[in-house]
Design a protein around this motif. Structure first.
Motif, short mmCIF file in Angstrom:
data_model
loop_
_atom_site.label_atom_id
_atom_site.label_comp_id
_atom_site.label_asym_id
_atom_site.label_seq_id
_atom_site.Cartn_x
_atom_site.Cartn_y
_atom_site.Cartn_z
N LEU A 1 0.86 -1.15 0.05
CA LEU A 1 -0.02 -0.12 -0.07
C LEU A 1 0.80 1.22 0.04
N GLY A 2 2.01 1.20 0.69
CA GLY A 2 3.05 2.32 0.69
C GLY A 2 3.43 2.57 -0.60
N ARG A 3 3.93 1.33 -1.38
CA ARG A 3 4.55 1.36 -2.70
C ARG A 3 3.43 2.03 -3.50
N MET A 4 2.48 1.69 -3.60
CA MET A 4 1.41 2.18 -4.35
C MET A 4 1.07 3.99 -4.11
N LEU A 5 0.90 4.09 -2.82
CA LEU A 5 0.77 5.42 -2.42
C LEU A 5 1.97 6.37 -2.94
N ALA A 6 3.29 5.92 -2.85
CA ALA A 6 4.38 6.47 -3.13
C ALA A 6 4.40 6.76 -4.83
N MET A 7 3.79 5.72 -5.70
CA MET A 7 3.72 5.78 -6.97
C MET A 7 2.88 6.91 -7.29
N ALA A 8 1.60 7.05 -6.88
CA ALA A 8 0.81 8.35 -6.91
C ALA A 8 1.39 9.48 -6.44
N ALA A 9 1.91 9.45 -5.50
CA ALA A 9 2.58 10.79 -5.09
C ALA A 9 3.63 11.26 -5.99
N ALA A 10 4.27 10.42 -6.71
CA ALA A 10 5.42 10.84 -7.66
C ALA A 10 4.74 11.34 -8.80
N GLN A 11 3.46 10.85 -9.41
CA GLN A 11 2.85 11.41 -10.51
C GLN A 11 2.51 12.85 -10.19
N LEU A 12 2.22 13.27 -8.85
CA LEU A 12 1.67 14.49 -8.48
C LEU A 12 3.01 15.57 -8.12
N GLY A 13 4.20 15.00 -8.31
CA GLY A 13 5.40 15.52 -8.02
C GLY A 13 5.93 15.83 -6.73
N TYR A 14 5.39 14.94 -5.94
CA TYR A 14 6.03 14.53 -4.50
C TYR A 14 7.05 13.70 -4.29
N ARG A 15 7.94 13.70 -3.34
CA ARG A 15 8.96 12.81 -3.09
C ARG A 15 8.24 12.08 -1.87
N CYS A 16 8.63 10.94 -1.59
CA CYS A 16 8.24 10.16 -0.47
C CYS A 16 9.46 9.55 0.25
N HIS A 17 9.11 9.44 1.62
CA HIS A 17 10.16 9.07 2.72
C HIS A 17 9.50 7.79 3.56
N ILE A 18 10.06 6.57 3.37
CA ILE A 18 9.22 5.49 4.19
C ILE A 18 10.02 5.37 5.46
N PHE A 19 9.17 5.14 6.45
CA PHE A 19 9.74 4.81 7.66
C PHE A 19 8.93 3.33 8.00
N ALA A 20 10.00 2.22 8.12
CA ALA A 20 9.51 0.95 8.47
C ALA A 20 10.44 0.00 9.25
N PRO A 21 10.14 -0.82 9.92
CA PRO A 21 11.23 -1.57 10.62
C PRO A 21 11.79 -2.62 9.98
N GLU A 22 11.20 -3.14 8.92
CA GLU A 22 11.67 -4.35 8.17
C GLU A 22 12.75 -3.89 6.94
N GLN A 23 13.75 -4.72 6.89
CA GLN A 23 14.70 -4.49 6.06
C GLN A 23 14.57 -4.37 4.48
N ASP A 24 13.46 -5.14 4.15
CA ASP A 24 12.98 -5.41 2.73
C ASP A 24 11.83 -4.70 2.27
N ALA A 25 11.59 -3.48 2.74
CA ALA A 25 10.36 -2.62 2.60
C ALA A 25 10.26 -2.31 1.00
N ILE A 26 9.18 -3.02 0.52
CA ILE A 26 9.00 -2.83 -0.77
C ILE A 26 8.73 -1.37 -1.41
N ALA A 27 8.20 -0.54 -0.35
CA ALA A 27 7.77 0.74 -0.88
C ALA A 27 9.01 1.44 -1.03
N ALA A 28 10.10 1.00 -0.23
CA ALA A 28 11.16 1.78 -0.31
C ALA A 28 11.91 1.95 -1.74
N GLU A 29 11.38 0.75 -2.22
CA GLU A 29 12.36 0.78 -3.67
C GLU A 29 11.64 1.80 -4.83
#
Length: 352
Positions: free
Chosen positions: A16-44
């Motif tokens: 869900l964070g991944r898809m939010l970040a992709m939608a945000a990028a289309q509107l010109g925003y940067r995204c910063h992810i905070f998560a405890p897991e090493q392999d957070a797919i939203a961070a990609e």
């Protein structure tokens, strides 16, 4: 209004964070992810990533200092560490998290707004469970009050004899009576800072093994006749919480009307169809709302839309999906497929 070019913080690193970040990028925003897991797919697909435990106050404060606004992609983010966010706006408000994180509090909140959930009772001891079964009856479902999703943390009780085989976990539980329902559906709305509310068409949801397998719009009968009542409750929830962003309520359609199941203060799996199937997706509208932008049109972009989750499916299945040009494939960038793991989803639109 938060102008494009600023950074949106997202608590949680899943799909869900991944898809939010992709939608945000289309509107010109940067995204910063905070998560405890090493392999957070939203961070990609995001500009920055802080990997730290939820209770790392210093890391949380550094993360907040980089963000103009913060949101979250799942409802099990601990509330107490969020104090470290300081003055940075957090949408939706933490009171929505506090309400949704405890199933007992959630149902009591809904009852207070005039909604109808399944019969329920708190369970803290074996005696409580015995009393709950005696009052509500069987069949029923015993659930953990906190956490648990996609069928996890749940035990079906078909008769009182089933209790003998249970090893109750040492945590608060809730017992819910079964609902004799005709169909399942969700109400997804987006509420702007000024109170403007937009509703998406309600999808007919089909679950398999406690996991959403398929969502279809239009939902058809009997759901269509119950959406208006369900929307009234969803709007009341959003108003009571002074909510900003996408909010989801799940319902059972019954002969007596809609029965509330649960709420999710976030974008939702049953709204993935909106990426291609709506004029403005739930992800884009969530970004619009938390940034103070006007909301987009949630109307249908096709005559019918079906979203199917890819659960535990492997790469050879994905190639078959792409062989049909009408399919829209979304893969989440996860590792190896395993039973019950959501690897992606596919959406199919019928234009006429």
């Amino acid at each position: 209004m938060i102008p494009p070019g600023e950074t949106i913080g997202i608590l949680g690193g899943g799909q869900l964070g991944r898809m939010l970040a992709m939608a945000a990028a289309q509107l010109g925003y940067r995204c910063h992810i905070f998560a405890p897991e090493q392999d957070a797919i939203a961070a990609e697909v995001s500009a920055a990533y802080t990997c730290a435990p939820w209770d790392d106050v210093e890391a949380m404060a550094r993360f907040a200092a980089d963000c103009a606004v913060i949101t979250y992609e799942f409802e099990n983010v601990p509330v107490t560490p969020l104090l470290a966010l300081g003055e940075v706006a957090l949408h939706p408000h933490p009171r929505a998290l506090e309400t949704a994180q405890d199933r007992l509090n959630e149902k009591q909140f809904i009852v207070g707004l005039g909604g109808t959930p399944a019969p329920f009772a708190p369970v803290d001891t074996p005696a409580d469970l015995e009393n709950a079964i005696g009052t509500i009856g069987t069949p029923g479902i015993l659930k953990t009050r906190r956490e648990g999703y996609d069928g996890k943390g749940q035990w079906r009780i078909m008769s009182a004899a089933d209790v003998d085989a249970l090893d109750l976990p040492p945590q608060p539980l809730i017992y819910e009576g079964f609902v004799n329902f005709q169909a399942e559906f969700s109400v997804i709305l987006c509420r702007a800072m000024g109170g403007d509310v937009r509703f998406y068409d309600s999808a007919r949801n089909v679950h398999e093994g406690g996991i959403l397998a398929r969502s279809t719009v239009p939902a058809g009968d009997p759901i269509a006749a119950q959406v208006s009542t369900a929307r009234e409750l969803a709007a009341a929830v959003a108003e009571a919480l002074d909510y900003v962003g996408v909010l989801t309520l799940e319902f059972f359609a019954t002969e007596a009307g809609p029965v509330f199941n649960e709420m999710a203060p976030r974008v939702h799996n049953s709204g993935h169809w909106t990426i291609e199937g709506a004029i403005t997706s739930q992800f884009e509208n969530h970004v619009r709302a938390i940034c103070g932008l006007p909301l987009g049109d949630p109307g249908l972009a096709a005559a019918t839309v079906e979203m199917r989750n890819l659960i535990g499916e492997k790469a050879d299945e994905w190639a078959k999906i792409l062989a049909d040009p009408a399919n829209h494939l979304h893969l989440y960038g996860k590792g190896a497929a395993s039973p019950g793991r959501k690897m992606g989803h596919v959406t199919r639109l019928t234009l006429a």
